[in-house]
Motif scaffolding. Structure first.
Motif, PDB file in Angstrom:
ATOM      1  N   LEU A   1       0.828  -1.204   0.000  1.00  0.00           N
ATOM      2  CA  LEU A   1       0.000   0.000   0.000  1.00  0.00           C
ATOM      3  C   LEU A   1       0.866   1.259   0.000  1.00  0.00           C
ATOM      4  CD1 LEU A   1      -2.742   1.422   0.199  1.00  0.00           C
ATOM      5  CD2 LEU A   1      -2.520   1.257   2.684  1.00  0.00           C
ATOM      6  N   ILE A   2       1.910   1.274   0.806  1.00  0.00           N
ATOM      7  CA  ILE A   2       2.803   2.426   0.873  1.00  0.00           C
ATOM      8  C   ILE A   2       3.540   2.596  -0.456  1.00  0.00           C
ATOM      9  CG2 ILE A   2       4.852   3.364   2.013  1.00  0.00           C
ATOM     10  CD1 ILE A   2       3.772   1.980   4.585  1.00  0.00           C
ATOM     11  N   LEU A   3       3.907   1.490  -1.089  1.00  0.00           N
ATOM     12  CA  LEU A   3       4.554   1.546  -2.399  1.00  0.00           C
ATOM     13  C   LEU A   3       3.621   2.190  -3.422  1.00  0.00           C
ATOM     14  CD1 LEU A   3       6.854   0.728  -4.379  1.00  0.00           C
ATOM     15  CD2 LEU A   3       5.602  -1.400  -4.708  1.00  0.00           C
ATOM     16  N   VAL A   4       2.373   1.754  -3.455  1.00  0.00           N
ATOM     17  CA  VAL A   4       1.405   2.308  -4.398  1.00  0.00           C
ATOM     18  C   VAL A   4       1.189   3.799  -4.120  1.00  0.00           C
ATOM     19  CG1 VAL A   4      -1.025   2.232  -5.112  1.00  0.00           C
ATOM     20  CG2 VAL A   4       0.266   0.109  -4.859  1.00  0.00           C
ATOM     21  N   LEU A   5       1.054   4.165  -2.856  1.00  0.00           N
ATOM     22  CA  LEU A   5       0.871   5.577  -2.505  1.00  0.00           C
ATOM     23  C   LEU A   5       2.092   6.417  -2.879  1.00  0.00           C
ATOM     24  CD1 LEU A   5      -0.953   5.334   0.944  1.00  0.00           C
ATOM     25  CD2 LEU A   5      -1.908   6.051  -1.247  1.00  0.00           C
ATOM     26  N   SER A   6       3.282   5.853  -2.675  1.00  0.00           N
ATOM     27  CA  SER A   6       4.493   6.609  -3.013  1.00  0.00           C
ATOM     28  C   SER A   6       4.582   6.837  -4.513  1.00  0.00           C
ATOM     29  CB  SER A   6       5.742   5.899  -2.486  1.00  0.00           C
ATOM     30  OG  SER A   6       5.932   4.659  -3.143  1.00  0.00           O
ATOM     31  N   VAL A   7       4.267   5.826  -5.299  1.00  0.00           N
ATOM     32  CA  VAL A   7       4.275   5.991  -6.751  1.00  0.00           C
ATOM     33  C   VAL A   7       3.229   7.027  -7.159  1.00  0.00           C
ATOM     34  CG1 VAL A   7       3.786   4.830  -8.948  1.00  0.00           C
ATOM     35  CG2 VAL A   7       5.231   3.717  -7.242  1.00  0.00           C
ATOM     36  N   PHE A   8       2.084   7.019  -6.500  1.00  0.00           N
ATOM     37  CA  PHE A   8       1.028   7.991  -6.770  1.00  0.00           C
ATOM     38  C   PHE A   8       1.534   9.414  -6.508  1.00  0.00           C
ATOM     39  CE2 PHE A   8      -2.769  10.349  -5.271  1.00  0.00           C
ATOM     40  CZ  PHE A   8      -3.526  10.288  -6.436  1.00  0.00           C
TER      41      PHE A   8
END
Length: 130
Positions: free
Chosen positions: A81-88
């Motif tokens: 989830l943090i990876l997806v948010l960081s890419v966002f």
């Protein structure tokens, strides 16, 4: 007992993979900055999130705390989830930069058009005087 051991081995593998992946990302970004392939201003978000990934990967209790705060039962899923948010967030940053560049290009094109028109006007004026 066997099920608990398997869960522990899987969790340890995920932790090792997360640590290695986070370190590789961090080193990769630093090398890009060193080779001048990535500007420092754009690398800050990457390095910041890389540091967060390293911290969460190394310190399991911190990851468990974050997962609990987010309501995630399986702590390693919080990393995803943090990876997806960081890419966002990084995509948003790049969108802002691209928007500024597009606006700057539009202004430059308009200025070049105006300068060309003025140059033609001056050239015609010079030819008329000759």
């Amino acid at each position: 007992m066997l099920n608990t051991t398997i869960d522990l081995v899987i969790t340890n593998r995920i932790q090792v993979f997360s640590i290695i992946g986070s370190l590789l990302l961090f080193i990769f970004i630093l090398k890009l900055v060193k080779r001048k392939k990535l500007k420092e201003e754009y690398s800050l978000l990457w390095l910041g999130f890389g540091f967060i990934f390293i911290a969460l990967s190394v310190f399991k209790p911190l990851l468990a705390l974050v997962a609990d705060a987010l309501g995630i039962l399986y702590a390693p899923a919080a990393l995803l989830l943090i990876l997806v948010l960081s890419v966002f967030f990084i995509l948003i940053q790049f969108s802002v930069v691209i928007s500024k560049l597009a606006e700057g290009n539009k202004n430059l094109i308009q200025e070049v058009g105006i300068l060309k028109a003025e140059l033609k006007k001056l050239q015609l004026h010079i030819k008329e005087k000759e």
